[in-house]
Scaffold this motif. Sequence first.
Motif, PDB file in Angstrom:
ATOM      1  N   TYR A   1       5.928  13.029  -3.104  1.00  0.00           N
ATOM      2  CA  TYR A   1       4.603  12.397  -3.386  1.00  0.00           C
ATOM      3  C   TYR A   1       3.882  12.959  -4.584  1.00  0.00           C
ATOM      4  O   TYR A   1       3.821  14.142  -5.042  1.00  0.00           O
ATOM      5  N   VAL A   2       3.106  12.002  -4.957  1.00  0.00           N
ATOM      6  CA  VAL A   2       2.234  12.478  -6.282  1.00  0.00           C
ATOM      7  C   VAL A   2       0.799  13.097  -5.533  1.00  0.00           C
ATOM      8  O   VAL A   2       0.670  12.632  -4.356  1.00  0.00           O
ATOM      9  N   PRO A   3       0.071  13.898  -6.308  1.00  0.00           N
ATOM     10  CA  PRO A   3      -0.996  14.336  -5.909  1.00  0.00           C
ATOM     11  C   PRO A   3      -2.132  13.468  -5.257  1.00  0.00           C
ATOM     12  O   PRO A   3      -2.818  13.773  -4.333  1.00  0.00           O
ATOM     13  N   ALA A   4      -2.067  12.394  -5.794  1.00  0.00           N
ATOM     14  CA  ALA A   4      -3.135  11.504  -5.675  1.00  0.00           C
ATOM     15  C   ALA A   4      -2.974  10.771  -4.358  1.00  0.00           C
ATOM     16  O   ALA A   4      -3.972  10.212  -3.451  1.00  0.00           O
ATOM     17  N   ASN A   5      -1.761  10.881  -3.912  1.00  0.00           N
ATOM     18  CA  ASN A   5      -1.356  10.398  -2.523  1.00  0.00           C
ATOM     19  C   ASN A   5      -1.320  11.331  -1.549  1.00  0.00           C
ATOM     20  O   ASN A   5      -0.452  11.038  -0.509  1.00  0.00           O
ATOM     21  N   CYS A   6      -1.848  12.388  -1.655  1.00  0.00           N
ATOM     22  CA  CYS A   6      -2.002  13.592  -0.656  1.00  0.00           C
ATOM     23  C   CYS A   6      -3.386  13.765  -0.382  1.00  0.00           C
ATOM     24  O   CYS A   6      -4.196  13.744  -0.980  1.00  0.00           O
ATOM     25  N   ILE A   7      -3.362  13.882   1.202  1.00  0.00           N
ATOM     26  CA  ILE A   7      -4.540  14.638   1.747  1.00  0.00           C
ATOM     27  C   ILE A   7      -4.260  15.958   2.490  1.00  0.00           C
ATOM     28  O   ILE A   7      -3.357  15.911   3.250  1.00  0.00           O
ATOM     29  N   VAL A   8      -5.138  16.906   2.341  1.00  0.00           N
ATOM     30  CA  VAL A   8      -5.159  18.212   2.548  1.00  0.00           C
ATOM     31  C   VAL A   8      -5.976  18.513   3.739  1.00  0.00           C
ATOM     32  O   VAL A   8      -7.080  18.215   3.784  1.00  0.00           O
ATOM     33  N   ILE A   9      -5.509  19.108   4.728  1.00  0.00           N
ATOM     34  CA  ILE A   9      -6.550  19.723   5.904  1.00  0.00           C
ATOM     35  C   ILE A   9      -6.415  21.078   5.772  1.00  0.00           C
ATOM     36  O   ILE A   9      -5.448  21.874   5.986  1.00  0.00           O
ATOM     37  N   GLU A  10      -7.526  21.709   5.562  1.00  0.00           N
ATOM     38  CA  GLU A  10      -7.800  23.155   5.181  1.00  0.00           C
ATOM     39  C   GLU A  10      -8.810  23.742   6.182  1.00  0.00           C
ATOM     40  O   GLU A  10      -9.805  22.979   6.501  1.00  0.00           O
ATOM     41  N   ASP A  11      -9.080  25.169   6.032  1.00  0.00           N
ATOM     42  CA  ASP A  11     -10.293  25.500   6.839  1.00  0.00           C
ATOM     43  C   ASP A  11     -10.770  26.571   5.698  1.00  0.00           C
ATOM     44  O   ASP A  11     -12.251  26.967   5.693  1.00  0.00           O
ATOM     45  N   SER A  12      -9.982  27.433   4.754  1.00  0.00           N
ATOM     46  CA  SER A  12     -10.534  28.494   3.896  1.00  0.00           C
ATOM     47  C   SER A  12     -11.008  27.939   2.879  1.00  0.00           C
ATOM     48  O   SER A  12     -10.509  26.916   2.248  1.00  0.00           O
ATOM     49  N   LEU A  13     -11.897  28.670   2.319  1.00  0.00           N
ATOM     50  CA  LEU A  13     -12.154  28.530   0.566  1.00  0.00           C
ATOM     51  C   LEU A  13     -11.127  28.412  -0.459  1.00  0.00           C
ATOM     52  O   LEU A  13     -10.873  27.446  -1.211  1.00  0.00           O
ATOM     53  N   HIS A  14     -10.333  29.301  -0.065  1.00  0.00           N
ATOM     54  CA  HIS A  14      -9.040  29.457  -0.814  1.00  0.00           C
ATOM     55  C   HIS A  14      -8.296  28.019  -0.810  1.00  0.00           C
ATOM     56  O   HIS A  14      -7.862  27.838  -2.025  1.00  0.00           O
ATOM     57  N   GLY A  15      -8.086  27.622   0.170  1.00  0.00           N
ATOM     58  CA  GLY A  15      -7.364  26.281   0.335  1.00  0.00           C
ATOM     59  C   GLY A  15      -7.988  25.268   0.012  1.00  0.00           C
ATOM     60  O   GLY A  15      -7.375  24.222  -0.778  1.00  0.00           O
ATOM     61  N   VAL A  16      -9.171  25.123   0.165  1.00  0.00           N
ATOM     62  CA  VAL A  16     -10.042  24.122  -0.369  1.00  0.00           C
ATOM     63  C   VAL A  16     -10.209  24.009  -2.029  1.00  0.00           C
ATOM     64  O   VAL A  16      -9.942  22.884  -2.514  1.00  0.00           O
TER      65      VAL A  16
ATOM     66  N   VAL B   1       0.956  -1.144   0.079  1.00  0.00           N
ATOM     67  CA  VAL B   1      -0.030  -0.126  -0.069  1.00  0.00           C
ATOM     68  C   VAL B   1       1.043   1.174  -0.029  1.00  0.00           C
ATOM     69  O   VAL B   1       1.987   1.295   0.701  1.00  0.00           O
ATOM     70  N   ASP B   2       0.627   2.144  -0.926  1.00  0.00           N
ATOM     71  CA  ASP B   2       1.411   3.468  -0.855  1.00  0.00           C
ATOM     72  C   ASP B   2       1.128   4.150   0.164  1.00  0.00           C
ATOM     73  O   ASP B   2       0.358   4.313   1.170  1.00  0.00           O
ATOM     74  N   ASP B   3       2.557   5.016   0.585  1.00  0.00           N
ATOM     75  CA  ASP B   3       2.384   6.043   1.865  1.00  0.00           C
ATOM     76  C   ASP B   3       1.458   6.937   1.437  1.00  0.00           C
ATOM     77  O   ASP B   3       1.410   7.565  -0.106  1.00  0.00           O
ATOM     78  N   ASN B   4       1.191   7.737   2.125  1.00  0.00           N
ATOM     79  CA  ASN B   4       0.257   9.022   1.879  1.00  0.00           C
ATOM     80  C   ASN B   4       1.094  10.339   2.719  1.00  0.00           C
ATOM     81  O   ASN B   4       1.398  10.032   3.807  1.00  0.00           O
ATOM     82  N   LEU B   5       1.014  11.387   2.004  1.00  0.00           N
ATOM     83  CA  LEU B   5       1.419  12.794   2.774  1.00  0.00           C
ATOM     84  C   LEU B   5       0.051  13.412   3.207  1.00  0.00           C
ATOM     85  O   LEU B   5      -0.801  13.456   2.406  1.00  0.00           O
ATOM     86  N   ILE B   6       0.187  13.836   4.404  1.00  0.00           N
ATOM     87  CA  ILE B   6      -0.918  14.748   5.125  1.00  0.00           C
ATOM     88  C   ILE B   6      -0.232  16.215   5.108  1.00  0.00           C
ATOM     89  O   ILE B   6       0.811  16.459   5.824  1.00  0.00           O
ATOM     90  N   ILE B   7      -1.022  17.074   4.343  1.00  0.00           N
ATOM     91  CA  ILE B   7      -0.644  18.325   4.218  1.00  0.00           C
ATOM     92  C   ILE B   7      -1.458  19.166   4.866  1.00  0.00           C
ATOM     93  O   ILE B   7      -2.821  19.395   4.810  1.00  0.00           O
ATOM     94  N   PHE B   8      -0.986  20.006   5.997  1.00  0.00           N
ATOM     95  CA  PHE B   8      -1.818  20.911   6.906  1.00  0.00           C
ATOM     96  C   PHE B   8      -1.612  22.476   6.405  1.00  0.00           C
ATOM     97  O   PHE B   8      -0.473  22.636   6.388  1.00  0.00           O
ATOM     98  N   ASP B   9      -2.726  22.955   6.552  1.00  0.00           N
ATOM     99  CA  ASP B   9      -2.704  24.564   6.506  1.00  0.00           C
ATOM    100  C   ASP B   9      -2.215  24.605   7.938  1.00  0.00           C
ATOM    101  O   ASP B   9      -2.143  24.088   8.728  1.00  0.00           O
ATOM    102  N   CYS B  10      -1.666  26.253   8.056  1.00  0.00           N
ATOM    103  CA  CYS B  10      -1.394  26.625   9.302  1.00  0.00           C
ATOM    104  C   CYS B  10      -2.537  27.291  10.352  1.00  0.00           C
ATOM    105  O   CYS B  10      -3.224  26.803  11.255  1.00  0.00           O
ATOM    106  N   ASP B  11      -2.790  28.488   9.547  1.00  0.00           N
ATOM    107  CA  ASP B  11      -3.543  29.381  10.178  1.00  0.00           C
ATOM    108  C   ASP B  11      -5.119  28.895  10.376  1.00  0.00           C
ATOM    109  O   ASP B  11      -5.465  28.471   9.385  1.00  0.00           O
TER     110      ASP B  11
END
Length: 226
Positions: free
Chosen positions: A160-175, A1-11
């Motif tokens: 990482y390739v984009p398909a293996n990334c999960i983003v945690i966001e709060d703003s519409l810009h980030g989403v 199973v591929d590893d995944n990258l978790i990308i967090f926004d900060c603010d």
Amino acid sequence: VDDNLIIFDCDGVLVDSEPLAARVLAEAIRSLGLAMESDEAAKVFLGCSMAMVIDIVAARLGRPVETGFAQSFLDQLHIEIHRDLEAIAGVHEAIEQILLHENVGGLCVASNGEPETVTLSLEAVGLISFFKGRLYTASAAGRPKPYPDLFLHAAHEMNYVPANCIVIEDSLHGVNAALAAGMRIFRYAPCAETVEVRDHTDSVAGARTFMNMNQLPGLIAAELQC
């Protein structure tokens, strides 16, 4: 199973900086002679880079913003960060649990904020050890969110390739940036019944919303089992 990258926004995702930044920014804007209250600043500038802030303020003023405005704002913001900034409730524990998942290969931060501000913020709340050396900001990535450049830059730097990334966001810009980058997205919305969320359902159609950080490890675990 591929590893995944978790990308967090900060603010607004890792640190509860948005009310603080809105207050300082509103004061700075009022010093230019433009009416601005904290609640309006929070709504107008949520998720914006410093360059975006200056462009919006200049448009409202009808003239260029004075040289030194950005640095003066950032200097005061950094004072407030040292004095008052807190982490988002439950985020330390959530990160620790996420790191235990066998299919999570790495974490990083991708923020529209200024590099020094992001670093100071994470240091102030004791989160820097999770992300040191893996902080990516719009100033080094081309266009800021809502463009996908920053998330794609972070993924490339982390191998990482984009398909293996999960983003945690709060703003519409980030989403919208995460969706444009072809990444999976969870949107942290502690006040999920706000007008903003209701009025922008089309923009967040590809994002799954959660209201409490203690939900995030389970959501990621379920996603990685799909």
